[in-house]
Motif scaffolding. Structure first.
Motif, PDB file in Angstrom:
ATOM      1  N   ALA A   1       0.851  -1.213  -0.199  1.00 23.06           N
ATOM      2  CA  ALA A   1      -0.071   0.001   0.177  1.00 23.06           C
ATOM      3  C   ALA A   1       0.752   1.157  -0.017  1.00 23.06           C
ATOM      4  O   ALA A   1       0.687   2.113  -0.762  1.00 23.06           O
ATOM      5  CB  ALA A   1      -0.806   0.043   1.142  1.00 23.06           C
ATOM      6  N   ALA A   2       1.868   1.273   0.788  1.00 21.16           N
ATOM      7  CA  ALA A   2       2.829   2.485   0.782  1.00 21.16           C
ATOM      8  C   ALA A   2       3.514   2.509  -0.526  1.00 21.16           C
ATOM      9  O   ALA A   2       3.364   3.918  -0.936  1.00 21.16           O
ATOM     10  CB  ALA A   2       3.840   2.161   1.734  1.00 21.16           C
ATOM     11  N   LYS A   3       3.948   1.578  -1.234  1.00 17.91           N
ATOM     12  CA  LYS A   3       4.643   1.560  -2.536  1.00 17.91           C
ATOM     13  C   LYS A   3       3.618   2.176  -3.482  1.00 17.91           C
ATOM     14  O   LYS A   3       4.146   3.094  -4.169  1.00 17.91           O
ATOM     15  CB  LYS A   3       5.159   0.255  -2.852  1.00 17.91           C
ATOM     16  N   GLU A   4       2.530   1.871  -3.577  1.00 18.88           N
ATOM     17  CA  GLU A   4       1.604   2.415  -4.624  1.00 18.88           C
ATOM     18  C   GLU A   4       1.025   3.726  -4.236  1.00 18.88           C
ATOM     19  O   GLU A   4       0.699   4.450  -5.092  1.00 18.88           O
ATOM     20  CB  GLU A   4       0.180   1.332  -4.453  1.00 18.88           C
ATOM     21  N   LYS A   5       1.085   4.201  -2.958  1.00 21.21           N
ATOM     22  CA  LYS A   5       0.774   5.611  -2.727  1.00 21.21           C
ATOM     23  C   LYS A   5       1.957   6.547  -2.696  1.00 21.21           C
ATOM     24  O   LYS A   5       1.873   7.800  -2.563  1.00 21.21           O
ATOM     25  CB  LYS A   5       0.246   5.783  -1.301  1.00 21.21           C
ATOM     26  N   GLY A   6       3.072   5.821  -2.859  1.00 12.61           N
ATOM     27  CA  GLY A   6       4.369   6.853  -2.958  1.00 12.61           C
ATOM     28  C   GLY A   6       5.064   7.230  -1.575  1.00 12.61           C
ATOM     29  O   GLY A   6       5.472   8.116  -1.489  1.00 12.61           O
ATOM     30  N   LEU A   7       4.462   6.327  -0.489  1.00 19.69           N
ATOM     31  CA  LEU A   7       4.734   6.905   0.912  1.00 19.69           C
ATOM     32  C   LEU A   7       5.886   5.802   1.391  1.00 19.69           C
ATOM     33  O   LEU A   7       6.354   4.685   0.562  1.00 19.69           O
ATOM     34  CB  LEU A   7       3.536   6.709   1.464  1.00 19.69           C
ATOM     35  N   LEU A   8       6.323   5.779   2.605  1.00 21.26           N
ATOM     36  CA  LEU A   8       7.264   5.091   3.354  1.00 21.26           C
ATOM     37  C   LEU A   8       6.632   4.103   4.186  1.00 21.26           C
ATOM     38  O   LEU A   8       5.610   4.414   4.738  1.00 21.26           O
ATOM     39  CB  LEU A   8       8.291   6.053   3.894  1.00 21.26           C
ATOM     40  N   ALA A   9       7.277   3.077   4.407  1.00 23.88           N
ATOM     41  CA  ALA A   9       6.913   2.112   5.402  1.00 23.88           C
ATOM     42  C   ALA A   9       8.350   1.514   6.326  1.00 23.88           C
ATOM     43  O   ALA A   9       9.323   1.895   6.153  1.00 23.88           O
ATOM     44  CB  ALA A   9       6.439   0.924   4.678  1.00 23.88           C
ATOM     45  N   ILE A  10       7.590   1.118   7.505  1.00 25.80           N
ATOM     46  CA  ILE A  10       8.689   0.589   8.580  1.00 25.80           C
ATOM     47  C   ILE A  10       8.288  -0.992   8.645  1.00 25.80           C
ATOM     48  O   ILE A  10       7.286  -1.447   8.701  1.00 25.80           O
ATOM     49  CB  ILE A  10       8.544   1.329   9.717  1.00 25.80           C
ATOM     50  N   GLY A  11       9.451  -1.647   8.512  1.00 29.86           N
ATOM     51  CA  GLY A  11       9.196  -3.178   8.552  1.00 29.86           C
ATOM     52  C   GLY A  11       9.370  -3.763   9.999  1.00 29.86           C
ATOM     53  O   GLY A  11       9.920  -3.099  10.772  1.00 29.86           O
ATOM     54  N   ASN A  12       9.040  -5.025   9.897  1.00 28.49           N
ATOM     55  CA  ASN A  12       9.103  -5.848  11.304  1.00 28.49           C
ATOM     56  C   ASN A  12       9.400  -7.383  11.210  1.00 28.49           C
ATOM     57  O   ASN A  12       9.069  -7.878  10.051  1.00 28.49           O
ATOM     58  CB  ASN A  12       7.639  -5.867  11.993  1.00 28.49           C
ATOM     59  N   VAL A  13      10.398  -7.589  11.878  1.00 26.56           N
ATOM     60  CA  VAL A  13      10.849  -8.988  12.119  1.00 26.56           C
ATOM     61  C   VAL A  13      12.071  -9.351  10.897  1.00 26.56           C
ATOM     62  O   VAL A  13      12.980  -9.802  11.290  1.00 26.56           O
ATOM     63  CB  VAL A  13       9.895 -10.027  12.083  1.00 26.56           C
ATOM     64  N   ILE A  14      11.811  -8.980   9.782  1.00 23.55           N
ATOM     65  CA  ILE A  14      12.498  -9.340   8.799  1.00 23.55           C
ATOM     66  C   ILE A  14      12.713  -8.031   7.760  1.00 23.55           C
ATOM     67  O   ILE A  14      12.097  -7.133   8.031  1.00 23.55           O
ATOM     68  CB  ILE A  14      11.907 -10.444   7.642  1.00 23.55           C
ATOM     69  N   ASP A  15      13.803  -8.167   7.124  1.00 20.66           N
ATOM     70  CA  ASP A  15      14.317  -6.875   6.181  1.00 20.66           C
ATOM     71  C   ASP A  15      13.567  -7.011   4.908  1.00 20.66           C
ATOM     72  O   ASP A  15      14.240  -8.074   4.110  1.00 20.66           O
ATOM     73  CB  ASP A  15      15.840  -6.877   6.271  1.00 20.66           C
ATOM     74  N   THR A  16      12.783  -6.201   4.379  1.00 16.83           N
ATOM     75  CA  THR A  16      11.984  -6.380   3.098  1.00 16.83           C
ATOM     76  C   THR A  16      12.728  -5.230   2.298  1.00 16.83           C
ATOM     77  O   THR A  16      11.939  -5.118   1.234  1.00 16.83           O
ATOM     78  CB  THR A  16      10.726  -6.544   3.253  1.00 16.83           C
ATOM     79  N   GLN A  17      13.608  -4.618   2.960  1.00 17.65           N
ATOM     80  CA  GLN A  17      13.998  -3.478   1.941  1.00 17.65           C
ATOM     81  C   GLN A  17      14.318  -3.760   0.399  1.00 17.65           C
ATOM     82  O   GLN A  17      14.058  -3.201  -0.729  1.00 17.65           O
ATOM     83  CB  GLN A  17      15.211  -2.567   2.233  1.00 17.65           C
ATOM     84  N   SER A  18      14.935  -4.968   0.158  1.00 20.06           N
ATOM     85  CA  SER A  18      15.033  -5.314  -1.077  1.00 20.06           C
ATOM     86  C   SER A  18      14.082  -5.593  -2.142  1.00 20.06           C
ATOM     87  O   SER A  18      13.895  -5.339  -3.243  1.00 20.06           O
ATOM     88  CB  SER A  18      15.989  -6.652  -1.111  1.00 20.06           C
TER      89      SER A  18
END
Length: 341
Positions: free
Chosen positions: A234-251
Motif C-alpha cells: 500500500a505504501a509503495k502504491e501511494k508513494g509513501l514510506l513504510a517501516i518493516g518488522n521481524v525481517i528486512d524487506t527493503q530489497s
C-alpha cells in the motif's frame, strides 16, 4: 497440568530473570550417546510456511546451526493445530533430542506431550511462562522492542504529517509490545505524533492489510508500520514510506521501506543447544535472548535510504543503541493493546 492452562487464557508477564539462571533441578540430562562433536538431532514444527516472517527467523537460525555442524535439522511446516501434538510425538519417538516450534494455539495439548517425553527438550514459542512441573519445556518469544523503538525514531523523523498508520495481525502481547515501543520511538522525534492503529484479525491476509493501510493514508498517514504483509505494498502504491518488522524487506521495496526491526533467533537457539548438550536444559524463559544486548535483535541497514534520514534521528539512534546495549537505557515492555490517538 495446572488450571492456568486449562482455564481461560491469561496473557503472561515477561520474567526479568535470565533463562540461564533457572533452577537446574529436573534438567534434561545430556544424551549419553551424544559425543561432544556429534550434531544434536533437532526438529522444527511450524503451523505456517517457513517463509512466513516470524517462523522464518527460527528456521534460518536452525539452518545456521546445522551449517556449523552443531545440529542435524529437519522440520514440518503448515502443521495444523489439530495435528500439532501428533507431530510432536512422532519426532519424540524418532529420537529427536530438541524440538522447537510455536504452540500459541495448542498450549495445553503441547505441554501434555512434553510431559510424556521427559528426556526430550522442547523449546517453544508461547504466550505462557514456563511450568516447573514440566522441566523439559522452555518457552520463548520475540522480545524485539529495542529494535522496534529505534525504528520508531526513524519513522518519527521521516513523517511530515505527524500521522503514522499501524496495521497489525492480532492485538496480542507479541504484537502489542512492538507497537508500543515503535510509538515511543516516534514520539522522541515528535511528541505530538498521532497514530492510527488497526488489527486485521489474521496472520496472513495481504489484501485486507493493504486495504486497511489505504484507509489510513486517506486519513492523513504518511508513514505506515508494516507488522503484516500487504502494508508495504500500500505504501509503495501511494508513494509513501513504510517501516518493516521481524525481517528486512527493503530489497523488495527499495524506495519504500526505510528501516526494519529485525529478530535474530540465533542467540535463543544456541543457548538451548548448549544447555541440551551440557545436560542443563530445564524449564526457563528464553525471551531475554531476543533483547538487543544479547544480540537478539537489531535495526536493519538503511540501504537505499543512506543519506536521506535526518542526522538528528541518526544521532539519537546511535546513542540509544549504545545505551540499550550497556544497560543504561531500557525500552519499556507494554503488552496492552495499543489504541489510535
Amino acid at each position: 497440568m495446572t488450571n492456568e492452562f486449562k482455564g481461560a487464557v491469561s496473557r503472561r508477564q515477561f520474567l526479568a530473570t535470565s533463562a540461564a539462571a533457572a533452577l537446574t533441578a529436573g534438567a534434561v540430562a545430556a544424551p549419553s550417546r551424544l559425543m561432544a562433536s556429534e550434531p544434536l538431532k533437532v526438529a522444527g514444527i511450524y503451523t505456517v510456511p517457513v517463509e512466513q516472517q516470524w517462523v522464518s527467523r527460527i528456521h534460518v537460525a536452525a539452518l545456521t546451526a546445522q551449517d556449523r555442524g552443531d545440529i542435524s535439522y529437519t522440520y514440518s511446516e503448515n502443521t495444523s493445530n489439530s495435528d500439532y501434538s501428533r507431530v510432536m510425538r512422532e519426532y519424540a519417538e524418532q529420537g529427536y533430542q530438541l524440538i522447537i516450534g510455536e504452540i500459541f494455539g495448542v498450549e495445553a495439548e503441547a505441554r501434555e506431550v512434553a510431559a510424556e517425553y521427559p528426556d526430550v527438550a522442547f523449546l517453544m514459542g508461547s504466550s505462557f511462562k514456563e511450568d516447573p512441573a514440566i522441566p523439559n519445556l522452555s518457552v520463548f518469544d520475540n522480545y524485539i522492542q529495542d529494535a522496534s523503538y529505534l525504528s520508531g525514531i526513524i519513522a518519527g523523523a521521516m513523517s511530515k504529517s505527524g500521522n503514522i498508520g499501524m496495521v497489525g495481525g492480532f492485538p496480542i502481547p507479541e504484537v502489542n509490545r512492538l507497537m508500543h515501543a515503535f510509538m515511543a520511538g516516534a514520539r522522541e522525534m515528535n511528541p505530538e505524533m498521532k497514530f492510527q492503529v488497526s488489527f486485521i484479525g489474521s496472520w496472513f491476509d495481504p489484501p485486507k492489510a493493504k486495504e486497511t493501510a489505504f484507509a489510513m493514508v486517506e486519513n492523513g498517514a504518511d508513514i505506515l508500520y508494516a507488522e503484516r504483509f500487504g502494508v508495504s505494498d500500500a505504501a509503495k502504491e501511494k508513494g509513501l514510506l513504510a517501516i518493516g518488522n521481524v525481517i528486512d524487506t527493503q530489497s523488495d521495496y527499495p524506495e519504500t521501506v526505510v528501516a526494519s526491526a529485525i529478530w535474530h533467533f540465533e542467540p535463543t537457539l544456541d543457548a538451548a543447544i548448549a544447555a541440551v548438550k551440557g545436560g542443563s536444559f530445564t524449564a526457563a524463559d528464553y525471551g531475554m535472548y531476543s533483547f538487543m544486548k544479547e544480540g537478539g535483535c537489531s535495526l536493519a541497514p538503511y540501504g537505499t535510504f543512506e543519506g536521506k534520514i535526518p542526522q538528528e534521528a541518526l544521532d539519537l539512534v546511535a546513542s540509544r543503541t549504545a545505551a540499550i546495549k550497556d544497560g543504561s537505557f531500557t525500552v519499556a515492555i507494554n503488552d496492552e493493546e495499543p489504541k489510535s490517538s
